[in-house]
Write a protein that holds these residues in place. Structure first.
Motif, PDB file in Angstrom:
ATOM      1  N   ASN A  80       0.850  -1.191   0.000  1.00 34.66           N
ATOM      2  CA  ASN A  80       0.000   0.000   0.000  1.00 34.66           C
ATOM      3  C   ASN A  80       0.886   1.241   0.000  1.00 34.66           C
ATOM      4  OD1 ASN A  80      -1.634   2.128   0.416  1.00 34.66           O
ATOM      5  ND2 ASN A  80      -2.724   1.251   2.167  1.00 34.66           N
ATOM      6  N   ASN A  95       1.285   3.828   2.852  1.00 34.70           N
ATOM      7  CA  ASN A  95       1.839   3.547   4.182  1.00 34.70           C
ATOM      8  C   ASN A  95       3.330   3.817   4.179  1.00 34.70           C
ATOM      9  OD1 ASN A  95      -0.664   2.765   4.805  1.00 34.70           O
ATOM     10  ND2 ASN A  95      -0.294   0.580   4.605  1.00 34.70           N
ATOM     11  N   SER A 139       0.311  -6.471   4.153  1.00 33.47           N
ATOM     12  CA  SER A 139       0.654  -6.002   2.802  1.00 33.47           C
ATOM     13  C   SER A 139       1.777  -6.806   2.153  1.00 33.47           C
ATOM     14  CB  SER A 139       1.062  -4.521   2.847  1.00 33.47           C
ATOM     15  OG  SER A 139       0.108  -3.765   3.525  1.00 33.47           O
ATOM     16  N   ASP A 175      -4.901  -5.577   2.014  1.00 34.80           N
ATOM     17  CA  ASP A 175      -6.037  -4.772   1.535  1.00 34.80           C
ATOM     18  C   ASP A 175      -6.629  -5.386   0.276  1.00 34.80           C
ATOM     19  OD1 ASP A 175      -3.985  -2.344   2.687  1.00 34.80           O
ATOM     20  OD2 ASP A 175      -6.094  -2.340   3.295  1.00 34.80           O
ATOM     21  N   PHE A 212      -8.387  -6.716   4.903  1.00 33.71           N
ATOM     22  CA  PHE A 212      -8.681  -5.379   5.449  1.00 33.71           C
ATOM     23  C   PHE A 212      -9.881  -4.780   4.703  1.00 33.71           C
ATOM     24  CE2 PHE A 212      -5.334  -5.494   8.228  1.00 33.71           C
ATOM     25  CZ  PHE A 212      -4.066  -5.433   7.684  1.00 33.71           C
ATOM     26  N   ARG A 225     -12.307   8.454  -0.532  1.00 32.15           N
ATOM     27  CA  ARG A 225     -12.498   7.057  -0.152  1.00 32.15           C
ATOM     28  C   ARG A 225     -13.959   6.604  -0.280  1.00 32.15           C
ATOM     29  NH1 ARG A 225      -8.113   5.194   4.259  1.00 32.15           N
ATOM     30  NH2 ARG A 225      -8.581   3.264   3.125  1.00 32.15           N
ATOM     31  N   HIS A 242     -13.461   1.921   8.793  1.00 27.71           N
ATOM     32  CA  HIS A 242     -12.530   2.345   9.826  1.00 27.71           C
ATOM     33  C   HIS A 242     -13.381   2.831  10.986  1.00 27.71           C
ATOM     34  CE1 HIS A 242     -10.795   2.921   5.786  1.00 27.71           C
ATOM     35  NE2 HIS A 242      -9.661   2.548   6.311  1.00 27.71           N
ATOM     36  N   MET A 247     -10.631  -2.307  12.531  1.00 34.36           N
ATOM     37  CA  MET A 247      -9.546  -1.336  12.413  1.00 34.36           C
ATOM     38  C   MET A 247     -10.041   0.004  12.915  1.00 34.36           C
ATOM     39  SD  MET A 247      -7.437  -0.172   9.003  1.00 34.36           S
ATOM     40  CE  MET A 247      -7.027  -1.829   8.544  1.00 34.36           C
ATOM     41  N   ASP A 302      -5.255   1.926  12.466  1.00 34.46           N
ATOM     42  CA  ASP A 302      -4.911   2.152  11.061  1.00 34.46           C
ATOM     43  C   ASP A 302      -3.441   2.561  11.008  1.00 34.46           C
ATOM     44  OD1 ASP A 302      -6.761   3.677   8.314  1.00 34.46           O
ATOM     45  OD2 ASP A 302      -4.923   2.507   8.372  1.00 34.46           O
ATOM     46  N   CYS A 303      -2.918   2.558   9.810  1.00 39.76           N
ATOM     47  CA  CYS A 303      -1.473   2.653   9.623  1.00 39.76           C
ATOM     48  C   CYS A 303      -0.890   3.953  10.204  1.00 39.76           C
ATOM     49  CB  CYS A 303      -1.162   2.577   8.139  1.00 39.76           C
ATOM     50  SG  CYS A 303       0.591   2.456   7.869  1.00 39.76           S
ATOM     51  N   TRP A 358      -7.373   1.353  -5.531  1.00 38.04           N
ATOM     52  CA  TRP A 358      -6.999   0.398  -4.496  1.00 38.04           C
ATOM     53  C   TRP A 358      -6.412  -0.898  -5.044  1.00 38.04           C
ATOM     54  CZ3 TRP A 358      -5.176  -0.255  -0.076  1.00 38.04           C
ATOM     55  CH2 TRP A 358      -5.577   0.498   1.038  1.00 38.04           C
ATOM     56  N   GLU A 361      -7.620   6.780  -1.168  1.00 33.82           N
ATOM     57  CA  GLU A 361      -7.024   7.419   0.005  1.00 33.82           C
ATOM     58  C   GLU A 361      -6.219   8.636  -0.394  1.00 33.82           C
ATOM     59  OE1 GLU A 361      -4.989   4.789   2.606  1.00 33.82           O
ATOM     60  OE2 GLU A 361      -4.380   6.383   3.984  1.00 33.82           O
TER      61      GLU A 361
HETATM   62  C1  GLC Z   1      -4.201   2.546   5.010  1.00 31.41           C
HETATM   63  C2  GLC Z   1      -5.712   2.632   5.042  1.00 31.41           C
HETATM   64  C3  GLC Z   1      -6.397   1.377   5.505  1.00 31.41           C
HETATM   65  C4  GLC Z   1      -5.565   0.174   5.106  1.00 31.41           C
HETATM   66  C5  GLC Z   1      -4.279   0.225   5.888  1.00 31.41           C
HETATM   67  C6  GLC Z   1      -3.346  -0.939   5.540  1.00 31.41           C
HETATM   68  O1  GLC Z   1      -3.613   3.748   5.346  1.00 31.41           O
HETATM   69  O2  GLC Z   1      -6.279   3.731   5.738  1.00 31.41           O
HETATM   70  O3  GLC Z   1      -7.705   1.363   4.927  1.00 31.41           O
HETATM   71  O4  GLC Z   1      -6.266  -1.033   5.378  1.00 31.41           O
HETATM   72  O5  GLC Z   1      -3.588   1.467   5.715  1.00 31.41           O
HETATM   73  O6  GLC Z   1      -2.831  -0.787   4.259  1.00 31.41           O
END
Ligand code: GLC
Length: 707
Positions: free
Chosen positions: A44, A47, A63, A93, A138, A152, A188, A231, A266-267, A401, A472
């Motif tokens: 992701n 992050n 991830s 995710d 997730f 989102r 979330h 989460m 969350d991350c 995504w 995001e």
């Molecule tokens: C992201 C997202 C969340 C996701 C998580 C892991 O920042 O807000 O929806 O599941 O980090 O990747």
């Protein structure tokens, strides 16, 4: 089994196994169970993870897309080279597909079909497990969304609490259907979708009553459906960061819902307590989050500070024990101790993923306009123009995504790839006309596109948002077509040719000018790896659009919030008083539930009868057109005399019926007073008041009834 530790005995109750294992764990082992980290690159890109080496004592890895063998190898180290052999739980995710990408959740919601959602989620979860050993998905993002500026919304099921709750349940069931060793993760929690101004990561101010009416119910539905992980969200909720919100994480989640699983932040959210003005002190951050009920820290490393805090007596080890027990409970319940490895690929519930993707894309398309029955186009067209930035772009099908999108492009075709299959032998004039950004394109390119299109019998304009314009941190303050696309459309309009807009987007857009400059407007959303072929199936009439909007489309941004279920104004019954804007037509351009068909449906004979435990409503739906089609009946409840004023309308049910021309069928709804007529107060206590109610079927007909 006499010398086998009790926690390794699957015949024992989970709680006994948890207690036995917990008693054996060192403080360090407990702290590590409360950490979730990536290994190597985080799939992701949002992050910003700083620690990527592998530690076999980790509670969870997220991830990871290094494949099943690598995942199993890491898991074997955890199982065989650590003192207690606690399996890692692997999160990813999988929002609407893994390598095979399906329509985004907001598109899925347009089908009003829990089965469609469950099928997509189950197959996506199976693929993710088979490809890289995912245990924890997730998803679903079960937030009610009312602000299309927020990027989102694309991963939500829209603006209605009933629909979001039903599809959340379906998503949780989908993951469980994929494998008993997998769980969904509800996110979330809670209120993130009301981020101030539709910007991402900002504060939210939500009254308790709105939490109870709108934002909490889908999470409660997901917990009841069996989700084992939740989460916590980035936002502060009324001044309290969700990651340390005791009211949410303890009082409601544990006290009211008796949630048995674990909560992961969350991350980086725990470390972000500094940004939110709580504290920069890592130990204080960790202590506040943990004691509020946030069990696991995603990526931020802040929870490592707990070890010293316990050693030096500033917090009780019992606090960690509670959180570790939640994590171990999930691992035991998912059977990870007995099945820590992906032994062999799971069978896909769907025999043919491409067919599932095609069916999903067909059912999620929403026909917004169709003047002079422009669609479906007549057979035998010889000269066709395909114009616009979305005509040959892959991103518009996979959205923001599809974190493994590089693999997905192997499967995804575009409108340009597929058009000749549906118009064999036709002369196709393709031109991009412009890009998605203002600086991408110029008047010459538009003129060239118009010139190419002028000789055609029909123009298809593939327009909308690029896949990375929602998702995001992809909020937009302007909701028109990005870049020069409207200029292109207006220029095409001047040709006088039949003009069909094929619209790709991850959010509701402001489409007044688009609608004014076309004959037909087909919303495809971001509709997955078979989305292009599905578009041509619909355009040529091989399939008939049946989608209904799960989220309102405002006329202009100034109209937000424009969701359907708002409380009435103090002059909603009085003529001549302008409870709307003096400079804008009333209501959204396309309201929740809007969606045309190639045929037409009549509604009549709505009647409501008392039954033993409530009421039974029935309405007769007739296909009054010339083509077969499917109609979704949406049941709206009105409660015009309530102590706590209720939204003018709120959905309490939906049903679908497929009808041949001239065919009619009855569609029914069972109304249970406690479930459908009662409403919560600000504390969550549900109130049921006798009195007059109104039931409305798809805004086509309505009837009153009394409790
Ligand atoms: C992201 C997202 C969340 C996701 C998580 C892991 O920042 O807000 O929806 O599941 O980090 O990747």
């Amino acid at each position: 089994m006499k010398d086998t530790p009790r926690y390794k005995n699957p015949a024992l109750p989970v709680q006994e196994r948890v207690n036995d294992l917990l008693a054996r764990m060192t403080l360090h082992e407990k702290v590590m169970q409360l950490n979730q980290r990536p290994i190597g690159e985080d799939s992701n890109p949002n992050n910003a993870s700083t620690w990527t080496e592998f530690d076999p004592l980790l509670g969870s890895v997220l991830s990871f897309f290094g494949g099943v063998d690598a995942r199993n190898a890491y898991q074997r180290v955890a199982m065989e080279q650590t003192r207690l052999g606690i399996p890692i739980i692997w999160g990813f995710d999988v929002i609407y597909g893994y390598k095979h990408i399906f329509p985004i959740p907001l598109a899925q919601a347009s089908a009003f079909s829990p089965k469609l959602v469950q099928d997509i989620v189950a197959n996506s979860a199976v693929e993710a497990r088979n490809e890289t050993g995912v245990d924890l998905v997730f998803a679903p993002m079960c937030e009610v969304c009312r602000d299309p500026r927020w990027g989102r919304v694309m991963e939500s099921y829209g603006e209605d609490t009933w629909l979001v709750s039903k599809l959340t349940e379906a998503s949780v069931r989908g993951v469980a259907q994929a494998s008993p060793n997998m769980s969904a993760c509800l996110k979330h929690f809670c209120g993130y979708s009301a981020s101030m101004g539709g910007r991402d990561y900002h504060a939210t101010e939500i009254p308790d009553l709105a939490m109870r009416e709108t934002y909490l119910p889908p999470f409660e539905a997901g917990v009841k459906a069996g989700a084992k992980v939740i989460m916590s969200s980035f936002n502060t909720l009324n001044g309290i960061p969700a990651v340390r919100h005791r009211g949410l994480l303890n009082d409601i989640l544990r006290g009211e819902w008796h949630f048995p699983g674990f909560v992961v932040a969350d991350c980086l959210a725990v470390a972000q307590l500094q940004d939110q003005g709580f504290t920069a002190d890592a130990e204080k951050q960790a202590t506040a989050a943990l004691s509020a009920g946030n069990d696991m820290d995603m990526v931020s490393l802040v929870y490592l500070a707990l070890e010293k805090a316990v050693q030096e007596g500033r917090i009780q080890e019992a606090l960690l024990d509670t959180a570790v027990a939640h994590v171990l409970t999930v691992k035991f319940e998912l059977g990870l101790f007995e099945h820590p490895y992906i032994e062999e690929p799971l069978p896909f519930p769907a025999p043919d993923l491409a067919k599932l993707a095609m069916d999903s894309a067909l059912k999620t398309a929403v026909l917004l306009e169709n003047r002079h029955e422009t669609l479906p186009v007549p057979p035998g067209l010889r000269k066709i123009a395909l114009v616009g930035p979305a005509a040959a772009d892959c991103s518009v099908y996979i959205g923001g995504w599809a974190v493994v999108a590089k693999a997905t492009r192997e499967y995804t075709t575009t409108l340009r790839d597929e058009i000749s299959t549906y118009f064999p032998g036709a002369d196709i004039a393709y031109s991009r006309g412009c890009g998605f950004l203002a600086e991408d394109g110029d008047d010459e390119a538009i003129a060239a596109a118009v010139q190419a299109a002028a000789k055609s019998e029909v123009i298809f304009a593939a327009l909308g948002e690029r896949g990375n314009m929602s998702g995001e941190y992809r909020s937009r303050a302007n909701l028109g077509l990005p870049g020069r696309q409207l200029k292109l459309l207006e220029a095409l309009r001047k040709t006088g040719k039949p003009l069909v807009v094929l619209l790709f987007t991850g959010r509701p857009l402001c489409l007044q000018e688009v609608a004014d400059n076309c004959d037909a407007l087909l919303l495809l959303w971001e509709n997955g790896f078979r989305g292009a072929a599905a578009a041509w199936e619909l355009v040529t009439g091989k399939a008939t659009p049946s989608g209904k909007l799960p989220m309102s489309f405002p006329r202009v941004v100034g109209q937000i919030p424009c969701h359907y279920n708002q409380r009435p104004s103090c002059r909603s019954l009085k003529e001549n008083f302008q409870a709307e804007y003096i400079d804008l037509e009333e209501g959204p351009q396309y309201p929740f539930g809007h969606g045309l068909s190639y045929t037409a449906f009549g509604y009549d004979d709505l009647h409501i009868a008392k039954t033993g435990d409530g009421f039974r409503a029935e309405v007769t739906v007739t296909n009054t057109g010339k083509r077969p089609g499917q109609e979704t009946v949406i049941w709206y409840l009105g409660d015009p005399e309530a102590d706590i004023v209720q939204p003018q309308w709120k959905v309490i049910g939906a049903g679908q019926v497929a009808l041949a021309p001239g065919e009619k069928q009855t569609v029914g709804l069972d109304i249970l007073p406690d479930r459908d007529l009662a409403y919560p107060d600000a504390t969550g206590r549900r109130q049921l008041e006798p009195g007059r109610f109104i039931l409305n079927a798809s805004r086509r007909c309505q009837a009153e009834f009394w409790l």
